[in-house]
Write a protein that holds these residues in place. Structure first.
Motif, short mmCIF file in Angstrom:
data_model
loop_
_atom_site.label_atom_id
_atom_site.label_comp_id
_atom_site.label_asym_id
_atom_site.label_seq_id
_atom_site.Cartn_x
_atom_site.Cartn_y
_atom_site.Cartn_z
N LEU A 1 14.53 99.95 7.99
CA LEU A 1 13.98 98.79 7.29
C LEU A 1 13.99 98.99 5.78
CD1 LEU A 1 10.98 97.82 9.61
CD2 LEU A 1 13.35 97.03 9.68
N GLU A 2 13.64 100.20 5.32
CA GLU A 2 13.65 100.46 3.89
C GLU A 2 15.08 100.47 3.35
OE1 GLU A 2 11.24 100.23 2.06
OE2 GLU A 2 9.47 100.62 3.26
N GLY A 3 15.98 101.10 4.09
CA GLY A 3 17.37 101.15 3.65
C GLY A 3 18.00 99.78 3.60
N HIS A 4 17.69 98.95 4.58
CA HIS A 4 18.20 97.58 4.61
C HIS A 4 17.70 96.81 3.40
CE1 HIS A 4 18.21 93.40 6.66
NE2 HIS A 4 19.45 93.69 6.30
N ALA A 5 16.42 96.95 3.07
CA ALA A 5 15.86 96.25 1.91
C ALA A 5 16.50 96.72 0.61
CB ALA A 5 14.35 96.45 1.86
N GLU A 6 16.78 98.03 0.52
CA GLU A 6 17.44 98.55 -0.68
C GLU A 6 18.84 97.97 -0.83
OE1 GLU A 6 16.36 101.64 -2.91
OE2 GLU A 6 14.69 100.29 -2.48
N VAL A 7 19.58 97.91 0.26
CA VAL A 7 20.94 97.37 0.21
C VAL A 7 20.92 95.89 -0.17
CG1 VAL A 7 22.94 96.76 1.65
CG2 VAL A 7 21.96 99.06 1.78
N VAL A 8 19.97 95.15 0.39
CA VAL A 8 19.89 93.72 0.09
C VAL A 8 19.54 93.50 -1.38
CG1 VAL A 8 18.64 91.58 0.57
CG2 VAL A 8 19.30 93.09 2.45
N MET A 9 18.57 94.23 -1.91
CA MET A 9 18.19 94.00 -3.30
C MET A 9 19.33 94.35 -4.25
SD MET A 9 15.43 97.14 -3.74
CE MET A 9 14.58 96.43 -5.13
N ASP A 10 20.12 95.36 -3.91
CA ASP A 10 21.26 95.71 -4.75
C ASP A 10 22.45 94.77 -4.51
OD1 ASP A 10 19.91 97.76 -5.97
OD2 ASP A 10 20.74 99.33 -4.72
N GLY A 11 22.55 94.21 -3.29
CA GLY A 11 23.63 93.28 -3.01
C GLY A 11 23.40 91.92 -3.64
N VAL A 12 22.17 91.45 -3.61
CA VAL A 12 21.83 90.15 -4.19
C VAL A 12 21.76 90.25 -5.70
CG1 VAL A 12 20.00 88.42 -4.40
CG2 VAL A 12 20.60 89.34 -2.14
N GLY A 13 21.25 91.36 -6.20
CA GLY A 13 20.91 91.51 -7.60
C GLY A 13 21.96 91.08 -8.62
#
Length: 338
Positions: A238-250
């Motif tokens: 869950l933490e890794g997924h959130a990190e990838v999303v924030m960097d992907g959207v950013g």
């Protein structure tokens, strides 16, 4: 008699928690409104990027101060740890129980006081279903000032991370029940009279700062270790997924995201010696490792089979990654996605 004096935990956290940054009333009001707007905007970006469709109503957003964050967590812990009190009370006398309840209350409150000055946001899942999104305004302001980053960009970046957690639990209806069930199983494996001296030795190692030993490690039984491994897999995912999303959207919506990420990663790594000791003692170091390992796992799976292929990870508890697969994403792909 409760296992933990939760009222004492709440008052201890409030008394020991650090004060927030200096802001005027108008500034505080503006920050709260801005964080709410950022959370709303983040919801659209996260849904588009992850392709996860909420099956439950979005959980409410609460912009809170440090004291309120601690109180929310006490309420959640009281709910999830209630069964542990029922299990242990018959084994503990009235006097010993009263003393241990007070001690546990002070310990819980002290830990929450420490964390209340560190946490930027959280998806709190224990207090209600499906959960509640918390954004800790004074911590967000303190960090954005310390890093010298654009406030609007930083607030949206943080919101994307936390909204991703909300999306995970609202788009995957079984996830919260499964997570709570694992916590209950961890509680059920508690044996208060078992291996007392062995645990005491481990706790001494933790207090001495021995590498790889935290209070969480010291206080668990072998049965709890198996459950904790599964919980570690869930939290790392869950933490890794959130990190990838924030960097992907950013990059598409946050102009200064690369500077924010670089500054934030330096902040995570640059703890003073006392901070490093507390991280090891309390198991916070494990949390930081989950960001790194989880991000690498999720990014590799998405690179290999795409976002739709990755989303099969949320099909059922059986499709969640196993502990050995976190360091070998291809093993998960071979087992599940194939």
């Amino acid at each position: 008699m409760p296992l933990v004096d939760w009222d004492l935990a709440t008052s201890t956290a409030a008394r020991l928690g650090p004060t927030g940054p200096s802001v005027t009333l108008s500034e505080a009001t503006a920050v709260v409104a801005d964080l709410r707007r950022c959370a709303e905007e983040a919801s659209e970006h996260v849904a588009a990027y992850t392709r996860l469709v909420p099956q439950l109503a979005d959980a409410p957003v609460a912009v809170v101060d440090r004291k309120s964050w601690a109180a929310e967590n006490v309420a959640g812990l009281r709910t999830v740890l209630g069964p542990l009190a029922d299990k242990l009370n018959p084994k503990i006398g009235n006097v010993a129980g009263a003393v241990s309840s007070k001690v546990a209350g002070v310990q819980a409150g002290t830990l929450l006081a420490y964390l209340s000055g560190k946490v930027l946001g959280q998806y709190e899942v224990f207090g209600n279903n499906p959960g509640k999104l918390l954004l800790v305004a004074p911590n967000v302001v303190a960090v954005e000032r310390k890093l010298g980053v654009d406030p609007r960009d930083f607030r949206l970046w943080v919101s994307i991370h936390e909204v991703t957690h909300r999306t995970q639990f609202t788009a995957v209806p079984w996830l919260r029940d499964h997570f709570v069930a694992e916590i209950h199983q961890f509680v059920a494996a508690t044996e208060p009279s078992r291996q007392v001296w062995q645990q005491a030795g481990k706790m001494l190692d933790a207090a001495r700062g021995k590498d790889g030993v935290s209070l969480l490690d010291a206080m668990q039984t072998p049965e709890q270790k198996a459950v904790l491994d599964r919980l570690t897999c869930i939290m790392t995912l869950l933490e890794g997924h959130a990190e990838v999303v924030m960097d992907g959207v950013g990059p598409s919506v946050i102009p200064s995201v690369s500077r924010i990420r670089a500054s934030f990663d330096r902040r995570r790594a640059a703890a003073n010696p006392l901070e490093q000791y507390l991280r090891r003692l309390l198991g916070v170091e494990l949390k930081l490792k989950q960001y790194t390992q989880g991000r690498a796992f999720v990014a590799k799976v998405i690179e290999t089979i795409g976002m739709d292929g990755f989303n099969h990870i949320f099909d059922s508890p059986q499709t969640l990654p196993r502990l050995d697969e976190l360091s070998s994403p291809q093993s998960w792909v071979d087992r599940v996605a194939a």
